[in-house]
Design an enzyme around this catalytic site. Structure first.
Site, PDB file in Angstrom:
ATOM      1  N   ARG A 112       4.663  -0.877  -8.196  1.00 38.32           N
ATOM      2  CA  ARG A 112       6.023  -1.442  -8.908  1.00 38.32           C
ATOM      3  C   ARG A 112       6.976  -0.377  -9.286  1.00 38.32           C
ATOM      4  O   ARG A 112       7.513  -0.107  -9.748  1.00 38.32           O
ATOM      5  CB  ARG A 112       5.632  -1.554 -10.805  1.00 38.32           C
ATOM      6  CG  ARG A 112       4.558  -3.174 -10.765  1.00 38.32           C
ATOM      7  CD  ARG A 112       3.653  -3.259 -11.678  1.00 38.32           C
ATOM      8  NE  ARG A 112       2.806  -4.584 -11.418  1.00 38.32           N
ATOM      9  CZ  ARG A 112       2.358  -4.919 -12.228  1.00 38.32           C
ATOM     10  NH1 ARG A 112       1.013  -3.735 -11.955  1.00 38.32           N
ATOM     11  NH2 ARG A 112       1.769  -6.029 -11.868  1.00 38.32           N
ATOM     12  N   GLN A 123      -9.663  -0.173 -15.661  1.00 40.06           N
ATOM     13  CA  GLN A 123     -10.182  -0.845 -15.200  1.00 40.06           C
ATOM     14  C   GLN A 123     -11.465  -0.410 -14.414  1.00 40.06           C
ATOM     15  O   GLN A 123     -12.111  -0.997 -14.024  1.00 40.06           O
ATOM     16  CB  GLN A 123      -8.703  -1.590 -13.991  1.00 40.06           C
ATOM     17  CG  GLN A 123      -9.161  -2.006 -12.645  1.00 40.06           C
ATOM     18  CD  GLN A 123      -8.549  -2.918 -11.524  1.00 40.06           C
ATOM     19  OE1 GLN A 123      -7.767  -3.424 -11.667  1.00 40.06           O
ATOM     20  NE2 GLN A 123      -8.343  -1.603 -10.780  1.00 40.06           N
ATOM     21  N   GLN A 158      -4.820 -12.637 -12.987  1.00 39.68           N
ATOM     22  CA  GLN A 158      -4.366 -11.151 -13.355  1.00 39.68           C
ATOM     23  C   GLN A 158      -2.600 -11.387 -13.791  1.00 39.68           C
ATOM     24  O   GLN A 158      -2.116  -9.636 -14.599  1.00 39.68           O
ATOM     25  CB  GLN A 158      -5.050 -10.431 -12.916  1.00 39.68           C
ATOM     26  CG  GLN A 158      -4.218  -9.547 -11.817  1.00 39.68           C
ATOM     27  CD  GLN A 158      -5.211  -8.113 -11.007  1.00 39.68           C
ATOM     28  OE1 GLN A 158      -6.400  -9.120 -10.300  1.00 39.68           O
ATOM     29  NE2 GLN A 158      -4.635  -7.499 -10.947  1.00 39.68           N
ATOM     30  N   LEU A 168       0.575  -1.560  -0.038  1.00 41.50           N
ATOM     31  CA  LEU A 168       0.228   0.160  -0.223  1.00 41.50           C
ATOM     32  C   LEU A 168       0.779   1.427  -0.188  1.00 41.50           C
ATOM     33  O   LEU A 168       1.614   1.055   0.647  1.00 41.50           O
ATOM     34  CB  LEU A 168      -1.021   0.350   1.068  1.00 41.50           C
ATOM     35  CG  LEU A 168      -1.592  -1.231   1.625  1.00 41.50           C
ATOM     36  CD1 LEU A 168      -2.502  -1.275   2.409  1.00 41.50           C
ATOM     37  CD2 LEU A 168      -2.385  -1.559   0.690  1.00 41.50           C
ATOM     38  N   HIS A 169       0.752   1.761  -0.548  1.00 37.53           N
ATOM     39  CA  HIS A 169       1.449   3.789  -1.122  1.00 37.53           C
ATOM     40  C   HIS A 169       0.467   4.689  -1.303  1.00 37.53           C
ATOM     41  O   HIS A 169      -1.266   3.833  -0.582  1.00 37.53           O
ATOM     42  CB  HIS A 169       2.149   3.553  -2.181  1.00 37.53           C
ATOM     43  CG  HIS A 169       1.198   2.937  -3.344  1.00 37.53           C
ATOM     44  ND1 HIS A 169       0.250   3.702  -4.336  1.00 37.53           N
ATOM     45  CD2 HIS A 169       1.271   1.942  -3.901  1.00 37.53           C
ATOM     46  CE1 HIS A 169      -0.485   3.257  -5.078  1.00 37.53           C
ATOM     47  NE2 HIS A 169       0.329   1.998  -4.984  1.00 37.53           N
ATOM     48  N   GLY A 195      -1.742   6.458  -3.119  1.00 32.17           N
ATOM     49  CA  GLY A 195      -3.092   5.713  -4.224  1.00 32.17           C
ATOM     50  C   GLY A 195      -3.913   5.076  -3.240  1.00 32.17           C
ATOM     51  O   GLY A 195      -5.175   5.457  -3.233  1.00 32.17           O
ATOM     52  N   HIS A 196      -3.341   4.100  -2.237  1.00 32.77           N
ATOM     53  CA  HIS A 196      -4.450   3.586  -1.157  1.00 32.77           C
ATOM     54  C   HIS A 196      -5.047   4.223  -0.657  1.00 32.77           C
ATOM     55  O   HIS A 196      -5.815   4.082  -0.761  1.00 32.77           O
ATOM     56  CB  HIS A 196      -3.501   1.736  -1.272  1.00 32.77           C
ATOM     57  CG  HIS A 196      -2.857   1.254  -2.710  1.00 32.77           C
ATOM     58  ND1 HIS A 196      -2.026   1.252  -2.858  1.00 32.77           N
ATOM     59  CD2 HIS A 196      -3.301   0.368  -2.869  1.00 32.77           C
ATOM     60  CE1 HIS A 196      -1.695   0.141  -3.356  1.00 32.77           C
ATOM     61  NE2 HIS A 196      -2.599  -0.711  -4.116  1.00 32.77           N
TER      62      HIS A 196
HETATM   63  O1  PAF Z   1      -6.107  -2.481  -9.056  1.00 31.87           O
HETATM   64  C1  PAF Z   1      -6.156  -3.023  -8.244  1.00 31.87           C
HETATM   65  O2  PAF Z   1      -4.898  -3.504  -7.894  1.00 31.87           O
HETATM   66  C2  PAF Z   1      -6.551  -4.631  -8.549  1.00 31.87           C
HETATM   67  O3  PAF Z   1      -6.532  -4.979 -10.321  1.00 31.87           O
HETATM   68  C3  PAF Z   1      -7.211  -5.488  -8.253  1.00 31.87           C
HETATM   69  C4  PAF Z   1      -8.968  -3.940  -8.159  1.00 31.87           C
HETATM   70  C5  PAF Z   1      -7.151  -5.109  -6.490  1.00 31.87           C
HETATM   71  C6  PAF Z   1      -7.699  -6.265  -8.055  1.00 31.87           C
HETATM   72  O4  PAF Z   1      -7.170  -7.659  -7.990  1.00 31.87           O
END
Ligand code: PAF
Length: 291
Positions: A195, A161, A69, A41-42, A44-45
């Site tokens: 990343r 997304q 994914q 988590l950074h 943005g989160h």
């Molecule tokens: O954006 C993300 O971090 C991922 O794509 C998500 C929405 C948590 C699904 O794994």
């Protein structure tokens, strides 16, 4: 922040299995917001959780690196994982509950039934990362079923997304509101991403060309789509010749609702998107534009 979110600032509960989640979910009060994450988590989160506080009384964050994914050769194995730090960030941001399941709990057997993102999920990110959006939508659907949130928060940084999640909710009549949080940027204007930790200082300097290209495109917005794209392209061409070089996967100006590339006479909400690789790190960024 509401009183309920404030009360949980110090100590989110941790659910490691769907059973523990179901048990803890029953005690959550009021409107519940889900912030789905893959951890590491950074800022943005933190912005997603700040948006969640605006939307709901109680925040649930999920931390799950979703194998579905990631494509072959991508960074699934090396993706940063640090649940202790994630728990601390969730505490600071007022989450009441963190759901951090194992892969076996989320995918106990072969995942035969998956969500198909349709054509909108096969362009841009979907073209460069085949199967990516099918994996994202499938896990998001699972998280919605498990957490049963009233609202879920996604970042504008992952614009395609976000649009596909909105579309899934609409097309499948899912009873959850979707809220968006604006892209967080570091002080040098690089969009926050887990990343970014992979970048060397020199790679980071090259990576700044992505946000510079978007800014150049936005500054040219009165000239229309052709002018926007050529202003952004000029910055990226220079970065492609720089050291370390920036290798562009795509630069596109799309309709914000359909993600189809816009014609030159387009009027409405658009998104200018870029995806590029610097060294071994792949980065995406975008800016919404009203044309
Ligand atoms: O954006 C993300 O971090 C991922 O794509 C998500 C929405 C948590 C699904 O794994």
């Amino acid at each position: 922040m509401t009183d309920a979110a404030q009360a949980h600032r110090s100590a989110p509960a941790l659910a490691r299995t769907p059973e523990e989640l179901a048990c803890l979910r029953r005690s959550l009060e009021g409107r519940v917001a889900l912030v789905p994450t893959m951890g590491a988590l950074h800022g943005g989160h933190r912005a997603l959780m700040a948006a969640a506080r605006e939307q709901a009384d109680t925040i649930v964050a999920s931390v799950f690196v979703n194998p579905l994914q990631f494509g072959p050769g991508e960074d699934y194995e090396s993706y940063p994982r640090d649940l202790d730090t994630d728990m601390r960030v969730c505490a600071e941001e007022g989450a009441a509950l963190v759901f951090a399941p194992s892969v076996e709990d989320v995918y106990p057997g072969e995942q035969i039934v998956r969500i198909d993102p349709g054509d909108m999920g096969r362009v841009l990110e979907g073209e460069f990362r085949p199967g990516f959006f099918g994996g994202v939508l499938t896990v998001v659907n699972k998280l919605f079923n498990l957490v049963q949130p009233d609202v879920a928060v996604f970042g504008q940084k992952d614009a395609q997304q976000l649009a596909l999640v909105r579309r899934m909710v609409r097309d499948l009549n899912m009873a959850v509101d979707i809220a968006a949080a604006p892209t967080m940027r570091d002080s040098d204007n690089l969009a926050s991403s887990s990343r970014n930790a992979y970048l060397s200082p020199a790679e980071r300097r090259s990576a700044l060309s992505l946000s510079r290209a978007l800014l150049a495109g936005a500054d040219a917005s009165v000239t229309g789509p052709v002018g926007i794209l050529s202003a952004a392209r000029a910055v990226l061409d220079e970065a492609a010749a720089g050291e370390p070089p920036v290798t562009v996967d795509y630069l596109a100006l799309v309709d914000a609702n359909t993600f189809a590339e816009v014609p030159n006479d387009f009027r409405g909400e658009a998104v200018l998107l870029v995806a590029a690789r610097v060294g071994r790190t792949r980065l995406i960024d975008n800016v919404p534009l009203s044309l």
